[in-house]
Design a protein around this motif. Structure first.
Motif, PDB file in Angstrom:
ATOM      1  N   PRO A 188     -44.030 120.946 -52.851  1.00  0.00           N
ATOM      2  CA  PRO A 188     -42.796 121.376 -53.523  1.00  0.00           C
ATOM      3  C   PRO A 188     -41.660 121.627 -52.535  1.00  0.00           C
ATOM      4  O   PRO A 188     -41.893 122.013 -51.386  1.00  0.00           O
ATOM      5  N   VAL A 189     -40.441 121.382 -52.992  1.00  0.00           N
ATOM      6  CA  VAL A 189     -39.245 121.592 -52.183  1.00  0.00           C
ATOM      7  C   VAL A 189     -38.385 122.657 -52.858  1.00  0.00           C
ATOM      8  O   VAL A 189     -38.172 122.611 -54.069  1.00  0.00           O
ATOM      9  N   GLU A 190     -37.923 123.623 -52.052  1.00  0.00           N
ATOM     10  CA  GLU A 190     -37.024 124.659 -52.568  1.00  0.00           C
ATOM     11  C   GLU A 190     -35.618 124.071 -52.677  1.00  0.00           C
ATOM     12  O   GLU A 190     -34.846 124.078 -51.707  1.00  0.00           O
ATOM     13  N   ALA A 191     -35.296 123.563 -53.855  1.00  0.00           N
ATOM     14  CA  ALA A 191     -34.033 122.850 -54.035  1.00  0.00           C
ATOM     15  C   ALA A 191     -32.822 123.743 -53.777  1.00  0.00           C
ATOM     16  O   ALA A 191     -31.816 123.294 -53.196  1.00  0.00           O
ATOM     17  N   GLU A 192     -32.892 125.012 -54.197  1.00  0.00           N
ATOM     18  CA  GLU A 192     -31.746 125.911 -54.032  1.00  0.00           C
ATOM     19  C   GLU A 192     -31.455 126.171 -52.548  1.00  0.00           C
ATOM     20  O   GLU A 192     -30.313 126.081 -52.103  1.00  0.00           O
ATOM     21  N   LEU A 193     -32.503 126.494 -51.782  1.00  0.00           N
ATOM     22  CA  LEU A 193     -32.316 126.737 -50.350  1.00  0.00           C
ATOM     23  C   LEU A 193     -31.872 125.464 -49.644  1.00  0.00           C
ATOM     24  O   LEU A 193     -30.994 125.494 -48.768  1.00  0.00           O
ATOM     25  N   MET A 194     -32.453 124.339 -50.035  1.00  0.00           N
ATOM     26  CA  MET A 194     -32.085 123.052 -49.446  1.00  0.00           C
ATOM     27  C   MET A 194     -30.602 122.760 -49.672  1.00  0.00           C
ATOM     28  O   MET A 194     -29.871 122.389 -48.743  1.00  0.00           O
ATOM     29  N   GLY A 195     -30.132 122.937 -50.898  1.00  0.00           N
ATOM     30  CA  GLY A 195     -28.730 122.670 -51.211  1.00  0.00           C
ATOM     31  C   GLY A 195     -27.783 123.623 -50.499  1.00  0.00           C
ATOM     32  O   GLY A 195     -26.722 123.208 -50.008  1.00  0.00           O
ATOM     33  N   ALA A 196     -28.166 124.906 -50.398  1.00  0.00           N
ATOM     34  CA  ALA A 196     -27.308 125.891 -49.736  1.00  0.00           C
ATOM     35  C   ALA A 196     -27.153 125.572 -48.252  1.00  0.00           C
ATOM     36  O   ALA A 196     -26.044 125.625 -47.697  1.00  0.00           O
ATOM     37  N   LEU A 197     -28.254 125.214 -47.594  1.00  0.00           N
ATOM     38  CA  LEU A 197     -28.187 124.876 -46.174  1.00  0.00           C
ATOM     39  C   LEU A 197     -27.377 123.601 -45.940  1.00  0.00           C
ATOM     40  O   LEU A 197     -26.650 123.493 -44.943  1.00  0.00           O
ATOM     41  N   ALA A 198     -27.498 122.631 -46.842  1.00  0.00           N
ATOM     42  CA  ALA A 198     -26.736 121.389 -46.698  1.00  0.00           C
ATOM     43  C   ALA A 198     -25.244 121.639 -46.888  1.00  0.00           C
ATOM     44  O   ALA A 198     -24.411 121.048 -46.180  1.00  0.00           O
ATOM     45  N   LEU A 199     -24.887 122.514 -47.832  1.00  0.00           N
ATOM     46  CA  LEU A 199     -23.472 122.846 -48.026  1.00  0.00           C
ATOM     47  C   LEU A 199     -22.912 123.574 -46.807  1.00  0.00           C
ATOM     48  O   LEU A 199     -21.779 123.319 -46.384  1.00  0.00           O
ATOM     49  N   VAL A 227     -33.660 116.800 -56.603  1.00  0.00           N
ATOM     50  CA  VAL A 227     -34.970 117.452 -56.521  1.00  0.00           C
ATOM     51  C   VAL A 227     -35.096 118.507 -57.624  1.00  0.00           C
ATOM     52  O   VAL A 227     -36.118 118.607 -58.312  1.00  0.00           O
ATOM     53  N   GLY A 228     -34.023 119.315 -57.777  1.00  0.00           N
ATOM     54  CA  GLY A 228     -34.044 120.332 -58.825  1.00  0.00           C
ATOM     55  C   GLY A 228     -34.076 119.736 -60.214  1.00  0.00           C
ATOM     56  O   GLY A 228     -34.715 120.279 -61.125  1.00  0.00           O
ATOM     57  N   TRP A 229     -33.399 118.603 -60.395  1.00  0.00           N
ATOM     58  CA  TRP A 229     -33.300 117.974 -61.721  1.00  0.00           C
ATOM     59  C   TRP A 229     -34.596 117.265 -62.111  1.00  0.00           C
ATOM     60  O   TRP A 229     -35.054 117.362 -63.246  1.00  0.00           O
ATOM     61  N   THR A 230     -35.172 116.538 -61.148  1.00  0.00           N
ATOM     62  CA  THR A 230     -36.373 115.749 -61.452  1.00  0.00           C
ATOM     63  C   THR A 230     -37.669 116.529 -61.264  1.00  0.00           C
ATOM     64  O   THR A 230     -38.709 116.155 -61.809  1.00  0.00           O
ATOM     65  N   GLY A 231     -37.609 117.601 -60.468  1.00  0.00           N
ATOM     66  CA  GLY A 231     -38.821 118.368 -60.218  1.00  0.00           C
ATOM     67  C   GLY A 231     -39.782 117.677 -59.267  1.00  0.00           C
ATOM     68  O   GLY A 231     -40.953 118.059 -59.176  1.00  0.00           O
ATOM     69  N   THR A 232     -39.297 116.656 -58.543  1.00  0.00           N
ATOM     70  CA  THR A 232     -40.132 115.944 -57.570  1.00  0.00           C
ATOM     71  C   THR A 232     -39.462 115.975 -56.197  1.00  0.00           C
ATOM     72  O   THR A 232     -38.261 116.272 -56.081  1.00  0.00           O
ATOM     73  N   SER A 233     -40.219 115.660 -55.171  1.00  0.00           N
ATOM     74  CA  SER A 233     -39.674 115.663 -53.810  1.00  0.00           C
ATOM     75  C   SER A 233     -39.185 114.288 -53.370  1.00  0.00           C
ATOM     76  O   SER A 233     -38.729 114.131 -52.238  1.00  0.00           O
ATOM     77  N   TRP A 234     -39.243 113.299 -54.244  1.00  0.00           N
ATOM     78  CA  TRP A 234     -38.876 111.932 -53.848  1.00  0.00           C
ATOM     79  C   TRP A 234     -37.436 111.800 -53.337  1.00  0.00           C
ATOM     80  O   TRP A 234     -37.199 111.129 -52.317  1.00  0.00           O
ATOM     81  N   PRO A 235     -36.443 112.418 -53.990  1.00  0.00           N
ATOM     82  CA  PRO A 235     -35.067 112.296 -53.445  1.00  0.00           C
ATOM     83  C   PRO A 235     -34.970 112.836 -52.022  1.00  0.00           C
ATOM     84  O   PRO A 235     -34.269 112.268 -51.176  1.00  0.00           O
ATOM     85  N   ASP A 236     -35.666 113.940 -51.747  1.00  0.00           N
ATOM     86  CA  ASP A 236     -35.675 114.521 -50.402  1.00  0.00           C
ATOM     87  C   ASP A 236     -36.273 113.553 -49.398  1.00  0.00           C
ATOM     88  O   ASP A 236     -35.741 113.373 -48.292  1.00  0.00           O
ATOM     89  N   LEU A 237     -37.365 112.913 -49.774  1.00  0.00           N
ATOM     90  CA  LEU A 237     -38.048 111.993 -48.857  1.00  0.00           C
ATOM     91  C   LEU A 237     -37.204 110.746 -48.577  1.00  0.00           C
ATOM     92  O   LEU A 237     -37.150 110.268 -47.436  1.00  0.00           O
ATOM     93  N   VAL A 238     -36.553 110.218 -49.613  1.00  0.00           N
ATOM     94  CA  VAL A 238     -35.730 109.020 -49.441  1.00  0.00           C
ATOM     95  C   VAL A 238     -34.578 109.293 -48.471  1.00  0.00           C
ATOM     96  O   VAL A 238     -34.315 108.499 -47.545  1.00  0.00           O
ATOM     97  N   VAL A 239     -33.881 110.419 -48.648  1.00  0.00           N
ATOM     98  CA  VAL A 239     -32.771 110.766 -47.765  1.00  0.00           C
ATOM     99  C   VAL A 239     -33.280 111.025 -46.347  1.00  0.00           C
ATOM    100  O   VAL A 239     -32.639 110.647 -45.355  1.00  0.00           O
ATOM    101  N   ALA A 240     -34.450 111.657 -46.227  1.00  0.00           N
ATOM    102  CA  ALA A 240     -35.027 111.928 -44.905  1.00  0.00           C
ATOM    103  C   ALA A 240     -35.306 110.637 -44.156  1.00  0.00           C
ATOM    104  O   ALA A 240     -35.007 110.524 -42.959  1.00  0.00           O
ATOM    105  N   PHE A 241     -35.879 109.655 -44.843  1.00  0.00           N
ATOM    106  CA  PHE A 241     -36.146 108.364 -44.203  1.00  0.00           C
ATOM    107  C   PHE A 241     -34.845 107.715 -43.726  1.00  0.00           C
ATOM    108  O   PHE A 241     -34.786 107.174 -42.619  1.00  0.00           O
TER     109      PHE A 241
END
Length: 279
Positions: free
Chosen positions: A178-189, A236-250
């Motif tokens: 699981p990915v903490e979408a809220e913390l992820m988005g706050a750090l990116a902003l 990530v927050g919308w879909t409930g999966t970590s795939w968007p995070d992984l795609v951007v990371a790659f």
């Protein structure tokens, strides 16, 4: 055959910057050039008195970078190898280094806490920018050989970090976590705000409207990466999966590794040429 005309470049911290400078040189009518991201030296295969040099200097300045002519004894020119860095500009560069390296460390820790690979990859970009700028400030009076050696070590270190993130991201594909979408988005902003802050610090030290625009263009690539992480967090927050995070990371890790490879390639070439010149 005359030795190449060489300049030390200030403000270049990635392979993308090098490509912009090469494009500016070509626009000034010089087609034979080489730029090293390792030593931050631009070499032109022209005669020292070539009229196109003034056009090159203007074109590169308009692209947002500063050139200092390196004079060689073999060219018969006086020794003016010491580049010009005003006290204010040097202080601004140190602030940018602190912002990039400091927030890169924060974002890397945040990536582990949020379980976000994209944050870790974006942190590498911050660390890479900061360390390359640090080398440019500290090694400004060093010989080509020692600048190249330092860049080689730096490039290998950053490449190892990038491979680590890439390997960990690949593992996450098979071991979904699981990915903490809220913390992820706050750090990116916040990362986006740091990039804008770094641009604001540099703006007063860029001469002319064209160079001010170049600062923002220079920051744009980093901002695009930050925005991609924000979008990934939303998905990530919308879909409930970590795939968007992984795609951007790659995507980010791949671009980072490409830049690290360019640094290592240029450093090895500079070391080889420096040893050849000394022999």
């Amino acid at each position: 055959m005359s030795p190449p005309v060489e300049y030390r470049v200030t403000g270049m911290d990635c392979a993308s910057c090098a490509a912009k400078i090469e494009k500016a040189v070509r626009s000034a009518g010089v087609t034979s050039s080489r730029i090293s991201t390792a030593s931050q030296i631009l070499s032109l295969d022209v005669l020292p008195g070539d009229e196109r040099l003034a056009a090159v200097e203007l074109a590169v300045s308009d692209a947002g970078y500063h050139l200092d002519r390196l004079w060689s004894e073999s060219s018969g020119e006086p020794d003016k190898a010491k580049p010009h860095l005003t006290h204010g500009y040097r202080r601004a560069l140190w602030i940018v280094i602190a912002l990039n390296v400091g927030y890169g460390a924060v974002e890397m820790i945040g990536g582990f806490l949020a379980g976000s690979q994209a944050l870790k990859a974006d942190a590498l970009d911050f660390l890479g920018d900061g360390l390359i700028t640090l080398l440019g400030v500290l090694a400004i009076g060093w010989s080509l050989l020692w600048r190249a050696r330092s860049a080689l070590i730096q490039g290998l270190f950053l490449g190892a970090l990038g491979l680590g993130v890439l390997a960990n991201t690949t593992w996450r594909v098979f071991a979904q976590q699981p990915v903490e979408a809220e913390l992820m988005g706050a750090l990116a902003l916040f990362a986006l705000a740091v990039n804008v802050g770094a641009a604001l610090v540099l703006v007063p030290h860029r001469a002319g409207d064209a160079n001010v625009r170049a600062v923002w263009l220079f920051s744009r690539n980093d901002a695009i990466g930050n925005a991609a992480v924000v979008v990934a967090a939303v998905l990530v927050g919308w879909t409930g999966t970590s795939w968007p995070d992984l795609v951007v990371a790659f995507a980010i890790a791949g671009l980072f590794l490409q830049s690290s490879w360019v640094i290592v390639r240029d450093a090895r070439r500079d070391i080889s040429e420096s040893r050849t010149g000394d022999s």
